[in-house]
Structure formats: structure tokens, C-alpha cells
Design an enzyme around this catalytic site. Structure first.
Site, short mmCIF file in Angstrom:
data_model
loop_
_atom_site.label_atom_id
_atom_site.label_comp_id
_atom_site.label_asym_id
_atom_site.label_seq_id
_atom_site.Cartn_x
_atom_site.Cartn_y
_atom_site.Cartn_z
N HIS A 59 -10.48 -2.24 18.70
CA HIS A 59 -10.00 -3.62 18.60
C HIS A 59 -11.13 -4.60 18.90
CE1 HIS A 59 -7.35 -7.00 18.76
NE2 HIS A 59 -7.88 -7.33 19.93
N ASP A 106 -13.68 5.09 -1.46
CA ASP A 106 -13.00 6.29 -1.92
C ASP A 106 -13.81 7.05 -2.97
OD1 ASP A 106 -10.56 6.74 -0.51
OD2 ASP A 106 -9.82 4.86 -1.34
N GLU A 159 -12.02 4.34 -8.27
CA GLU A 159 -12.38 4.95 -6.99
C GLU A 159 -12.14 6.45 -6.99
OE1 GLU A 159 -9.99 3.21 -3.85
OE2 GLU A 159 -8.28 2.95 -5.16
N CYS A 202 -15.57 -3.64 -4.79
CA CYS A 202 -14.96 -4.12 -3.54
C CYS A 202 -15.10 -3.11 -2.43
CB CYS A 202 -13.51 -4.51 -3.78
SG CYS A 202 -12.50 -3.17 -4.42
C1 PEP Z 1 -12.45 1.57 -1.62
O1 PEP Z 1 -11.89 2.68 -1.65
O2 PEP Z 1 -13.67 1.41 -1.82
C2 PEP Z 1 -11.66 0.37 -1.32
C3 PEP Z 1 -12.19 -0.84 -1.39
O3 PEP Z 1 -10.37 0.52 -0.94
P1 PEP Z 1 -9.88 0.97 0.52
O4 PEP Z 1 -11.08 0.93 1.43
O5 PEP Z 1 -8.80 -0.01 0.88
O6 PEP Z 1 -9.37 2.35 0.26
MG MG Z 2 -9.73 2.88 -1.78
#
Ligand code: PEP
Ligand code: MG
Length: 571
Positions: A188, A454, A430, A501
Site C-alpha cells: 500500500h 501479459d 497480449e 498500454c
Molecule cells: C498488459 O497485459 O500488458 C496490460 C496492460 O493489462 P493488465 O496489466 O491489466 O493485464
Molecule cells: Mg493484460
């Protein structure tokens, strides 16, 4: 002068006096009460007092415009009222003749340990919440006051660890940094420090507890080092570094709202990863040009029933309103696997990361999925919204998801409800199969967003939460880079834009390489945006292209890292 090595949890340098948040003495004796019903009454009275306290702190957090923190306290009230936990305490007191203190702490520890055993940072954090609630009740049973966390001057807070309720009452304007004996990068304290953009060194061990209030400290949270009572030369060195860092950060922030254009004129979008309304506000402050990933899980976790369409509509609309006309990529629900929902039976799976999660679960529960889609469509009215499906492995899944989106639209039309008409539809890339099928997928979507967290896990077969194999997990591995290159190339061939992302998009080592591969959009934690934009402005695209081509030919991530460290795309 002494130095202690800990874990760097939120970067930066802090220099200032320590404010030691002394560990409380909450020791208690284990006994057999003479009057068991009276003991149970003592317990329920303590639970009632705890609830009143939590409601008051929750209101305080809400009044300070920290809805996330207010939500933590609502969750704590729900934990207190959990019938299973209450029944376990009642049994321990009335049937096993335990005193209230031991019944409380034993049952709480049992639940916390169960959560902690799960391989998921989210649930491990919930274990800390349960312990936090239990300590609050224990304090009440022992007649002790709530801890004093007042800061009388700008200070570095030193503690064994901090609970969510400790930090709500903190005067954050006087907080220079955090230094804790326990906790890891997902604790946290670490999350709060990152959100506040202040330095934190966590997990620095017992030695931290020998620090006294007003001791002068240096926190070098780039390297996870704590310096106690620095000598003059060290102090001056860090002061210089801190000034340089502040000047650079101030410069970068001053230009954060301006576009990110390379020296030779290529403009890319720099947007934010957001998981709450508060994050969206931060995103705008840090210069985000939009949201590249709105994780919607925040609405679904920590509750006993699914959020209905109205609740979702209001939650999404609040975020879209903060973003105004900026584009927002909203991702449909990505739970399942190891993230359980009490109101959906996900079953027990041998390999949850390869199991019934995200879009797979949503396609199998169409009414549940369409509730979210209708809420998004309605909230999208008047905004630039893009819907993104997570964990896509096949073309067929996209077709099925799009068919359900069409059904959701039709249902809204039938009900005469207005909704956003022009919405792009895209997917997260991903899973390696999606990267390999990028040419076919590009024909059925409007954009790709590469999820390197991922994608790395699945390409290298390294579970992202497993520490034993963490040394294999690196998004700079050429295997992952080759998939990224392919996705961008195929996306562009089909005329669609390609973003990223995953955490890699905000990694300054990777940004020149990703520019060189042709990435159109970079989505990252809001606080990283000013630096990422400043870096992009120093890059020369042609140099970045050459850099990327060489990186793709290297044998492993160690070579890629060394190569990137040695080459500068800056003209
Ligand atoms: C990813 O897998 O790169 C992603 C942005 O999604 P999350 O981290 O929410 O699985
Ligand atoms: Mg992901």
C-alpha cells in the site's frame, strides 16, 4: 553516517528529518472469560465502535476528495460486517471459550493468510486490509487511542509498514517520502507513494526501526538506499542531485501539455493508464492527451453483487467527463483466472492464467457482458470513446464480442436510450496467437493496443507473479520485440493505429526502440508522462529505426539492455 539498503518503490530523492511512526504496543493476553455471553457482547460493541470510526474516516477521505481512499473504508466496513467472519469469532468465544482479543486476531489472521497465499498482488493487498481492520478492533478492545500520524514539519515518514487507514489521516502536503521496514513494491505504501509522486524505500528491514524522530535522512529511492545522519559531503552531493532532478522534472512538467514530436517531426500520442476517477484527474494534470487504457475492474472487485448498468454508466461518465473531448480507450472487464468475483462462479482451475478469464468469461455470460457494454455506450455520448476487448486469442472471439456489442446497441435503441454512435473497436494484443494473427485481426478491428505485461508472460511462459522465474521475464526479450514489431507492421499495413498500454510503454529505455518500430500511441502511469514526452522530443526517428532493427537481431534481453544503454538516439 549509516546507510541501509531497501527496495526502491517510488523513484526520487528526499532529504529531511525523520518522523518515526512508532509501532504500537497491541499485546494482549489469551484467557478464558468467566462470562462468555458478556465477552461476545464486548466484541460486538468493539465492532460497532470500529464501524463508527471507519465511517468517520471514510467521510473525511471523501471530503478531502479522495474517493479511492473513501472506498477502502467502505470495504473495511463490509469486512467488519462479513457474516462468516463474525460467525467464526462468535464460535471462538461462545463455543471455544476464547477471550475477544484472541478470537478476533486468530480468525483475522486465518482469513488474511488464505488471501496472502494467492498468487495475486490484489489479494495480498486485501490481506493487509483485513489485518488493518482487526488491529482497529483490537485497539478498541484494549482501550488504546488511534495512532497519531500528525506531521508538524515537512518530514520523511519512517514506519514498520503503513496501513491504508494510517495514510488517510496523514497531512500529505508535509510528506517528503516514505521509508518502511516491511512491504514490497506492490504494498500500500508503494502504491500511495507512486500516486503522490513522492520517493519511497520499502522493505529496508529492522534497521530502519532504529531511526529516531528528527534524525536527518536521505532517501535515494532510485537505488533503494536510506542514509541516516549523512556527512556534509554526502549531504551536498544529494542536495545537488535533488536540485538537478527537481529542475529537470519542473522543466518537463512545464511542457507536459505540449505534444510529443520527435526532432524530425513524427508526432505520437502520449496517454495514460487509468483505474479510477482519481487517476483520470491525475492523468489530465500530468499532461495526458487521453486515456490509452481504462481498466474497469475497479467497479467489479471488493463487493458481493455485480454493479448494475446505472451504476456503471455513472462511473464511466464521471471519468469521460473529466477527460472531455480527449480520446478514452475503455477496456471491458478483465477478471477471472486468479481474480475471483464472489457473484460469479469461476470454478477452481489448475492454470488460472490459461483459464476462463477476461473476454472468455464475458463471451460465456452474455447478459453480464452486455450490461457493461450498454453502460459504456450510453456514457460515450458526446465523447471520443474507444472500446477495447482484453485477452483476445482468435479472430472468432472478436467477431463474437462485436456481435454482442451490436446486440447491446439494439437493446438501447429498443429502450429509446441515447448512446455514442461513433465508437472505435479494438483489442489488446497480449497473447502470442493474436500477435501472430495480427494481419487477420487487423481486418476486424479499428486499433491494436499491445499489452506487454501479459504478452511477455505468455511468450516466455513465465507467470507474471512468480518470483522464482522472474529473471526470465523481460519485455525487452527479442522474442517479445519481434512480436511487437510484427503487430505494428501488420496494423499499419491494414491502415489501423497501434498503441501500447503494458508497462513497457512508459519505460524510458524502451521508448526510442518503440518509436523506431513505429508505435503510434504510448500509454503509461500518469506521473511518467512528462518525462516520456521530453524524451521523445529529443529523439531522431531515423536513428531510432536503426536502433530497433539492430535490437531485433540480438540473442537475448541482456544484450538488448546493454545495447540500448550504450546507444543514444538523441541527436
Ligand atoms: C498488459 O497485459 O500488458 C496490460 C496492460 O493489462 P493488465 O496489466 O491489466 O493485464
Ligand atoms: Mg493484460
Amino acid at each position: 553516517m549509516r546507510t541501509i539498503q531497501g527496495i526502491a518503490a517510488s523513484p526520487g530523492i528526499a532529504i529531511g528529518p525523520a518522523r518515526v511512526f512508532a509501532p504500537e504496543d497491541l499485546s494482549f493476553s489469551v484467557s478464558t472469560p468467566a462470562d462468555l455471553p458478556a465477552e461476545w457482547q464486548r466484541m460486538t460493541a468493539a465492532l460497532q465502535t470500529a464501524r463508527t470510526q471507519l465511517q468517520e474516516i471514510g467521510q473525511q477521505a471523501a471530503a478531502q476528495l479522495h474517493p479511492e481512499e473513501a472506498a477502502i473504508f467502505e470495504a473495511h466496513v463490509q469486512m467488519l460486517e462479513d457474516p462468516e467472519w463474525q460467525a467464526a469469532m462468535q464460535t471462538a468465544i461462545l463455543q471455544e471459550s476464547r477471550n475477544a482479543e484472541s478470537a478476533l486476531m486468530d480468525t483475522a489472521e486465518r482469513y488474511a493468510a488464505q488471501l496472502e497465499a494467492l498468487d495475486d498482488a490484489y489479494f495480498r493487498a486485501r490481506a493487509a486490509d483485513i489485518r488493518d481492520v482487526a488491529r482497529r478492533c483490537l485497539r478498541i478492545l484494549l482501550g488504546k487511542p488511534q495512532p497519531d500520524v500528525s506531521l508538524h514539519q515537512p518530514s520523511i515518514l519512517v514506519a514498520r509498514d503503513l496501513t491504508p487507514s494510517d495514510t488517510v489521516l496523514l497531512d500529505k502536503s508535509r510528506l517528503l517520502g516514505f521509508c518502511t521496514a516491511e512491504g514490497g513494491p506492490t504494498s500500500h505504501t508503494a502504491i500511495l507513494a507512486k500516486a503522490l509522486g513522492i520517493p519511497a524505500v520499502v522493505g529496508a528491514g529492522e534497521a530502519v526501526l532504529s531511526i529516531a524522530t528528527n534524525d536527518l535522512l536521505i532517501l535515494d529511492a532510485h537505488h533503494g538506499v536510506v542514509v541516516i545522519a549523512p556527512d556534509e559531503e554526502t549531504l551536498q552531493r544529494f542536495e545537488r542531485a535533488q536540485h538537478a532532478e527537481r529542475d529537470r522534472a519542473a522543466q518537463e512538467r512545464a511542457h507536459a501539455a505540449e505534444p510529443a514530436v520527435t526532432r524530425d517531426g513524427r508526432q505520437v500520442e502520449v496517454v495514460a493508464n487509468v483505474g479510477s476517477l482519481d487517476d483520470a484527474r491525475h492523468a489530465v494534470e500530468w499532461g495526458a492527451e487521453g486515456i490509452g487504457l481504462l481498466r474497469t475492474e475497479f467497479l467489479y472487485l471488493d463487493r458481493q453483487t455485480a454493479p448494475d448498468e446505472e451504476e456503471q454508466y455513472h462511473a464511466y461518465k464521471a471519468i469521460f467527463d473529466v477527460m472531455g473531448q480527449r480520446p478514452v480507450v475503455i477496456r471491458t472487464l478483465d477478471v477471472g483466472g486468479d481474480k475471483e468475483l464472489p457473484y460469479i462462479d469461476l470454478g477452481k482451475e489448475e492454470n488460472p492464467f490459461l483459464g476462463w478469464r477476461a473476454i472468455r468469461m464475458c463471451l460465456d455470460t452474455p447478459e453480464f457482458f452486455k450490461t457493461q457494454l450498454r453502460a459504456i455506450l450510453r456514457a460515450a455520448l458526446g465523447h471520443d470513446i474507444r472500446i477495447m476487448f482484453p485477452m483476445i486469442a482468435t479472430v472468432k472471439e472478436v467477431q463474437q464480442a462485436r456481435a454482442l456489442l451490436e446486440e447491446a446497441r439494439e437493446e438501447l435503441r429498443q429502450k429509446g436510450l441515447a448512446f455514442g454512435e461513433r465508437i472505435q473497436v479494438g483489442i489488446m494484443v497480449e497473447i502470442p496467437s493474436a500477435a501472430l494473427m495480427a494481419d487477420a485481426l487487423a481486418k476486424v478491428v479499428d486499433f491494436f493496443s499491445i499489452g506487454t505485461n501479459d504478452l511477455t508472460q505468455y511468450t516466455l511462459a513465465v507467470e507474471r507473479t512468480n518470483k522464482r522465474v522472474a529473471h526470465l521475464s523481460n519485455a525487452l526479450d527479442p522474442a517479445v520485440l519481434r512480436l511487437i514489431a510484427r503487430v505494428i507492421e501488420e496494423g499499419h499495413r491494414a491502415g489501423i493505429w497501434v498503441g501500447m498500454c503494458g508497462e513497457m510503454a512508459g519505460d524510458s529505455r524502451a521508448i526510442p526502440l518503440l518509436l523506431g518500430l513505429g508505435l503510434d500511441e504510448f500509454s503509461m502511469a500518469p506521473a511518467l508522462i512528462p518525462h516520456a514526452k521530453a524524451l521523445i522530443r529529443t529523439c531522431d526517428l531515423e536513428t531510432c529505426r536503426q536502433l530497433a532493427q539492430t535490437a531485433l537481431t540480438l540473442p537475448g534481453y541482456a544484450e538488448v539492455e546493454a545495447f540500448l544503454a550504450a546507444s543514444s538516439p538523441v541527436v
